[in-house]
Design a protein around this motif. Sequence first.
Motif, PDB file in Angstrom:
ATOM      1  N   MET A   1      14.570 -79.099  -9.527  1.00  0.00           N
ATOM      2  CA  MET A   1      15.214 -80.145 -10.322  1.00  0.00           C
ATOM      3  C   MET A   1      16.648 -80.371  -9.836  1.00  0.00           C
ATOM      4  SD  MET A   1      13.899 -79.479 -14.220  1.00  0.00           S
ATOM      5  CE  MET A   1      14.618 -81.014 -14.768  1.00  0.00           C
ATOM      6  N   PHE A   2      17.368 -79.299  -9.534  1.00  0.00           N
ATOM      7  CA  PHE A   2      18.755 -79.445  -9.064  1.00  0.00           C
ATOM      8  C   PHE A   2      18.795 -80.178  -7.724  1.00  0.00           C
ATOM      9  CE2 PHE A   2      19.761 -75.207 -11.386  1.00  0.00           C
ATOM     10  CZ  PHE A   2      19.704 -75.883 -12.598  1.00  0.00           C
ATOM     11  N   VAL A   3      17.904 -79.815  -6.821  1.00  0.00           N
ATOM     12  CA  VAL A   3      17.883 -80.454  -5.502  1.00  0.00           C
ATOM     13  C   VAL A   3      17.529 -81.926  -5.625  1.00  0.00           C
ATOM     14  CG1 VAL A   3      16.717 -80.470  -3.256  1.00  0.00           C
ATOM     15  CG2 VAL A   3      17.349 -78.293  -4.310  1.00  0.00           C
ATOM     16  N   GLN A   4      16.548 -82.241  -6.488  1.00  0.00           N
ATOM     17  CA  GLN A   4      16.149 -83.634  -6.674  1.00  0.00           C
ATOM     18  C   GLN A   4      17.290 -84.470  -7.233  1.00  0.00           C
ATOM     19  OE1 GLN A   4      13.348 -84.893  -5.653  1.00  0.00           O
ATOM     20  NE2 GLN A   4      13.759 -86.969  -6.400  1.00  0.00           N
ATOM     21  N   GLN A   5      18.056 -83.886  -8.186  1.00  0.00           N
ATOM     22  CA  GLN A   5      19.187 -84.612  -8.748  1.00  0.00           C
ATOM     23  C   GLN A   5      20.249 -84.865  -7.693  1.00  0.00           C
ATOM     24  OE1 GLN A   5      19.830 -86.204 -11.290  1.00  0.00           O
ATOM     25  NE2 GLN A   5      22.067 -86.424 -11.292  1.00  0.00           N
TER      26      GLN A   5
ATOM     27  N   ALA B   1      21.662 -88.821 -18.725  1.00  0.00           N
ATOM     28  CA  ALA B   1      20.200 -88.730 -18.765  1.00  0.00           C
ATOM     29  C   ALA B   1      19.718 -87.444 -18.088  1.00  0.00           C
ATOM     30  CB  ALA B   1      19.591 -89.955 -18.077  1.00  0.00           C
ATOM     31  N   PHE B   2      20.267 -87.163 -16.902  1.00  0.00           N
ATOM     32  CA  PHE B   2      19.875 -85.937 -16.207  1.00  0.00           C
ATOM     33  C   PHE B   2      20.263 -84.696 -17.007  1.00  0.00           C
ATOM     34  CE2 PHE B   2      21.224 -82.571 -13.207  1.00  0.00           C
ATOM     35  CZ  PHE B   2      19.975 -82.211 -12.744  1.00  0.00           C
ATOM     36  N   GLN B   3      21.449 -84.721 -17.596  1.00  0.00           N
ATOM     37  CA  GLN B   3      21.881 -83.582 -18.407  1.00  0.00           C
ATOM     38  C   GLN B   3      21.004 -83.429 -19.643  1.00  0.00           C
ATOM     39  OE1 GLN B   3      25.969 -84.500 -19.120  1.00  0.00           O
ATOM     40  NE2 GLN B   3      26.647 -83.968 -17.031  1.00  0.00           N
TER      41      GLN B   3
ATOM     42  N   TYR C   1      23.013 -75.292  -8.293  1.00  0.00           N
ATOM     43  CA  TYR C   1      23.417 -76.452  -9.088  1.00  0.00           C
ATOM     44  C   TYR C   1      24.775 -76.972  -8.628  1.00  0.00           C
ATOM     45  CZ  TYR C   1      24.762 -79.260 -13.120  1.00  0.00           C
ATOM     46  OH  TYR C   1      25.175 -80.287 -13.921  1.00  0.00           O
ATOM     47  N   SER C   2      25.718 -76.067  -8.414  1.00  0.00           N
ATOM     48  CA  SER C   2      27.056 -76.494  -8.004  1.00  0.00           C
ATOM     49  C   SER C   2      27.024 -77.189  -6.647  1.00  0.00           C
ATOM     50  CB  SER C   2      27.996 -75.292  -7.960  1.00  0.00           C
ATOM     51  OG  SER C   2      28.084 -74.665  -9.211  1.00  0.00           O
TER      52      SER C   2
END
Length: 922
Positions: free
Chosen positions: A369-373, A394-396, A424-425
Amino acid sequence: MTALRHALQKEVFTPADERLLSVVSVCKSGKKRKSCFLCAAVTTERPVQVSIVKVKKADRGELYKKQSTWLLRDLVVVDGRDPVKESAEFELHLDKVYKWVASSVADKHGFVSCLWKLNQRYLRKKIEFVGINPALLEELAEEASGLGEGGGVSGGPGGTGGPDEAGEGDPPDDYQELTSREEGDIEKMMDECHTAIANAEAFAGRLSRELHVLDGANIQWIIASEQQVGTLMSLLDEALGEADRVERTLASYEDMLRSVRQQMEQVSQSNRLVQLAHANSRQLLQEVDYLVNQLNLSRGHVQALNQGDLTTSRGITACSAAAEALTQCMGVQLHPGHGKLQAVVEQKIKFETLRQNFTKRLSYHLNNMFVQQGIAGPGGPHVTGELSLPRHAAFQRDLLPYAMLMGWLKVTDQDVFTQLAKVYSQNLSRLYEKEIREFMEMAKQRLLTSSRDSRKLFTQRRPSLSRLESSQVAMSKLTGSSSSLNKLGGGGGGGAAGGGGAPTRGSASSSLSDVGNMSSSDLDISDHSKFDKIFEQVLVELEPACLAEQDFLCKFFNLQLPPPQPRTTQTQGTPTQGDTESDGLIASRQKLPPSSPDLPKEDAAILRQMMSEIFQCVELEVAGLIAVGDRVDALTSLHMLVKMSHHVWTAQSQDPTSFLSTTLGNVLVLIKRNFDRLISTQTRQMEEVKIGKKSKVAVLPFVSAFEEFAELAEGIFRSAERRGDLDKAYARLIRAVFDNVEKVAAESQKTPRDVVLMENYHHLFATLSRLKISSLDAERRDAKNKYAEHLQAYVTSYLGQPLPKLNVFFEGVEARVAQGVKADEVGYQLMFSKQELRKVLREYPGKEVKRGLENLYKKVDKHLCEEENLLQVVWHSMQEEFIRQYKHFEGLISRCYPGAGISMEFSIRDILDYFSQIAQAH
């Protein structure tokens, strides 16, 4: 002597609660025989005080009174004068030596004996007795040893008597006073016996008879009680026998109970064993129940951990509950012995396997999910076309359901949690860097476009330059060189400083030669207003993004949140009109849970590291925007300083340690450096101003430019938090203006120095009076004083002596008067006669005076510039100076030539007409 003693006791010592022990009649040695009495007395109250009293008999009547009193402890020596020869003289060494002569030797020995006894009885420090007959001292010592401790103090052979003789001595040690009851009984008995006092023998006989009666009654009572004593003894014997029988019975009972006790002890031992076995069984059952209940994970939780769907809200909820249950099972507090049970070991292995499998599955899902965002992300400014940052709400919102699972990872597997936070960072950092860079590029483009449009608009208005602007263009060429003077407010590296620096105010170069190419009023207002809005919009977009991301990090990564902190009261100033645009931002920021130094150190470190990595480009991009604004116009640092100071103050009032507060603080330091560099550049440009030899100098360009700078700064810094920085800059600039005005005035060759100083100080005074800058009140008064000073100096210098010969004549007259010649006798001297005076006056007719004033007016008009409009002021001052000289001459004429009828050919009215006509003609 006894009568004397009783009289002294009654009249002198009894009122003072004292007892007289000894008295001797004495008189002073070697003087007129006037007798008095020396007395030894003690107080009746404890502790006893012994004193020596000198008593004197009054001249009238038979009364006695004390004349002097000494304490016995103050007596040092008693001197009998002669131990062999009988003499009535003796000495007492008190505060001084007193010499006395007793009435007789016997009285002397009696008084000395009394003092010796008092010394032995009451004083620890013994008195020294010298010059006393040894036989008397031995007798006193034997008497003292015979009497012992109970002896009293008696008088000597003088017949005065001591307390033993009179019955008033101290009571013996075994003496006991009668109680009040005993005293009452004795008084009652004596009242019943009226003959007790009249006939003591009859009273004593009665008492004896009553005593015999009482003794007989006592003997009869004792005889009567013997029978009762016998009866009591027989009863005691019977009681002893009964006690023996009871004791024998109790002994038999004890023998019977001994066997019962042994049986009961055996039963009690069996009961204890049974109870212990029951307690052990119950405790074992409790331990088994505890282990089964605590180490049991339901089948549903196991299935959720192994196969739960992490893409749906229902699956996330089930996985969260299962993870929480697994954490409770793994965190059960067990006894060290439980770890040796095979079932417990197997269950722990099962839990650990479940935890590892679920951790891998959860971390893989969140990592994706982090990589996709980071790859996709919302649309940037280039998509929307607006100067705004995309929102990540929305993502958050999609990630927040996983917050409980992230908290579980934080507790159960710190390494996986740290790795996910790092992923994530990294991904969000790339996303924010892209968005913020596009956002900043759009802001820079709009800023540059606004600047080009302003320059284009100003170029179209170039033909409409006013006369003032044209004069400023001419002023830019005063140096006579190809380099022009940079106007105050330009960036570094321009004008006389040399070097191809960055473009500055209103164009690529803000030199004074370009003042004619732009309107400092219209262009500045337009450029600065647009830049102010763009810069404010950048901050309005950046701050919510940072605060929203910080809030999300705290919630998603379960970083402990403190309660929101109330905003502190503003003390440094209120927001400006332009700051009202960010009211909505401030309100929204107050709703967000800010960071706090009260967070645990680990959470604070994680949050600070993640925010720094995600928004690592913010400080660089904002610094780039500041650099662009500084290149467009260095004066934009004024707007940026005010805006950034307000935002920094707002951020620090909520949390001085947050990422936003720290980042904005660093940017504020950069802006402050640009501001300081701007002020330094302005002062340097003032110092580099050069004046051509044949150039006329009016209001200097940096004086006009300081006025524009102050007007702009006052509009920007009105009620700003950083007002102190502007006041410091004002102090530097105004001092540079003052110093360089003096320097340019000294270098000017065509324009008189006083004119340059007068016009520029007048302009400065008018500017400071209009702007009302409180920090420059002293400089405003200084400018006013310098303006008046140089105005008077110019008038005095150029008006000078409009009637020179008349001035020379009257200077000679004043010299004669100063030498002692009377004023009315000066006219009798040949050089200063009335004829000479008339000759001089005929050389200055009214037309000649008016012609000279016209030439003076033309010269003054040539010196002064029209910009300051000081011609009429100077002309009026010259008029007053001329009239002053005229009145001075008239006064000398009336004093030194009285009655001669001499006067000048023109009057004060004519002078006023001359000045008025000349001013109106031009």
